[in-house]
Design a protein around this motif. Structure first.
Motif, PDB file in Angstrom:
ATOM      1  N   LYS A 120       0.822  -1.202   0.000  1.00 54.81           N
ATOM      2  CA  LYS A 120       0.000   0.000   0.000  1.00 54.81           C
ATOM      3  C   LYS A 120       0.866   1.267   0.000  1.00 54.81           C
ATOM      4  CE  LYS A 120      -4.085  -2.113   2.038  1.00 54.81           C
ATOM      5  NZ  LYS A 120      -5.124  -2.061   3.101  1.00 54.81           N
ATOM      6  N   ASN A 121       1.825   1.294  -0.926  1.00 58.68           N
ATOM      7  CA  ASN A 121       2.644   2.493  -1.094  1.00 58.68           C
ATOM      8  C   ASN A 121       2.866   2.750  -2.576  1.00 58.68           C
ATOM      9  OD1 ASN A 121       4.767   0.788  -1.931  1.00 58.68           O
ATOM     10  ND2 ASN A 121       5.649   0.701   0.115  1.00 58.68           N
ATOM     11  N   TYR A 122       3.512   3.859  -2.871  1.00 60.83           N
ATOM     12  CA  TYR A 122       3.754   4.216  -4.256  1.00 60.83           C
ATOM     13  C   TYR A 122       5.070   4.974  -4.369  1.00 60.83           C
ATOM     14  CZ  TYR A 122       2.330   9.041  -3.191  1.00 60.83           C
ATOM     15  OH  TYR A 122       2.257  10.305  -2.666  1.00 60.83           O
ATOM     16  N   PHE A 123       5.597   5.002  -5.580  1.00 62.73           N
ATOM     17  CA  PHE A 123       6.833   5.731  -5.844  1.00 62.73           C
ATOM     18  C   PHE A 123       6.643   6.584  -7.090  1.00 62.73           C
ATOM     19  CE2 PHE A 123      10.647   6.084  -8.470  1.00 62.73           C
ATOM     20  CZ  PHE A 123      11.486   6.766  -7.599  1.00 62.73           C
ATOM     21  N   THR A 124       7.105   7.810  -7.034  1.00 60.75           N
ATOM     22  CA  THR A 124       7.195   8.666  -8.221  1.00 60.75           C
ATOM     23  C   THR A 124       8.568   9.316  -8.215  1.00 60.75           C
ATOM     24  OG1 THR A 124       6.260  10.603  -7.084  1.00 60.75           O
ATOM     25  CG2 THR A 124       4.712   9.130  -8.217  1.00 60.75           C
ATOM     26  N   GLY A 125       9.196   9.371  -9.353  1.00 58.41           N
ATOM     27  CA  GLY A 125      10.526   9.972  -9.416  1.00 58.41           C
ATOM     28  C   GLY A 125      11.132   9.817 -10.791  1.00 58.41           C
TER      29      GLY A 125
END
Length: 263
Positions: A116-121
């Motif tokens: 239940k997490n996310y990454f943007t980069g």
């Protein structure tokens, strides 16, 4: 599969979807066709002509991941608009989606539904995490059959084992590149990139291809990431099915409100 393991599989998958002798005048193949040595300009033009008509793409992938500790099978839906966006939905047992990924030329977005997490980069993060330079072009090249890293006319071009071979002459701190190209369909069959400084290497083999709508796509590949310093090897095998080139594709991606951001 634990959530941390899922993160690792997803990162390697992105990299894989990112993330491998003498000169003779001619050589006979088994079917009798004659292969002539081309200069760099002519070979490059043939390779560019092959991918020029590629635009939209979708497929289903059956894959296997192995890092020496974790072995797992996965499936993925892949959608792409060339040079613009790559979208993936990754599932494991029972077809349950565990990760969704969207790549653009300058950004990475990933949702991990297990944790239940996310990454943007950007790609700098992924390059640092994996220890090898990665880019949108590398991910796209997985399916289009292009070199993962740029080739140029300074590389030695020869005919070796019924394939065109391009190989650079690197300095002691430069990446060694070796690329083999199929002499009639002009897609990359093997490529290898070795970094003598980090002792990391990426080896990739496109084991077969298929023609859909008069376009040549890779449909079976194997990638190996080697870290000599850590004495570790990660392998990724993928079989690509149901390739389509229709333009009526969507790229749905939204981050759930309660998911935490990975820094």
């Amino acid at each position: 599969m634990t959530s941390n393991c899922m993160n690792r599989v997803a990162l390697i998958l992105i990299a894989g979807l990112m993330v491998i002798a003498g000169c003779r005048s001619k050589k006979e193949l088994v079917d009798g066709r004659e292969v002539r040595v081309l200069n760099y300009e002519k070979l490059s033009a043939k390779m560019e002509e092959r991918v020029e008509a590629m635009d939209y793409y979708s497929s289903r992938v059956n894959g296997r991941f192995d890092d020496g500790k974790l072995k797992t099978n996965f499936t993925a839906k892949v959608r792409m608009k060339k040079d613009s966006v790559i979208w993936m939905s990754v599932s494991v047992a029972l077809g349950i989606e565990v990760a969704r990924v969207m790549l653009t030329p300058d950004s990475i977005m990933m949702i991990n539904r297990l944790q239940k997490n996310y990454f943007t980069g950007g790609y700098d993060y992924l390059s640092t995490t994996l220890g090898v330079p990665v880019s949108y072009e590398m991910a796209q090249a997985i399916f289009t059959g292009e070199p993962y890293y740029p080739v140029d006319k300074k590389m030695k071009l020869s005919l070796e084992s019924d394939s065109y071979q391009m190989k650079n002459n690197p300095g002691p701190t430069e990446i060694q590149k070796t690329v083999f190209i199929q002499p009639f369909l002009y897609y990359v069959t093997q490529q290898s990139y070795i970094d003598p400084v980090s002792t990391r290497a990426l080896h990739a083999e496109n084991q077969s291809s298929t023609i859909t709508d008069d376009l040549v796509w890779v449909n079976k590949m194997a990638l190996t990431f080697v870290d000599g310093a850590a004495n570790s090897t990660v392998s990724l095998e993928m079989q690509v099915n149901a390739i389509k080139t229709e333009s009526n594709l969507s790229f749905p991606f939204s981050i759930p409100d309660k998911f935490d951001r990975v820094e």
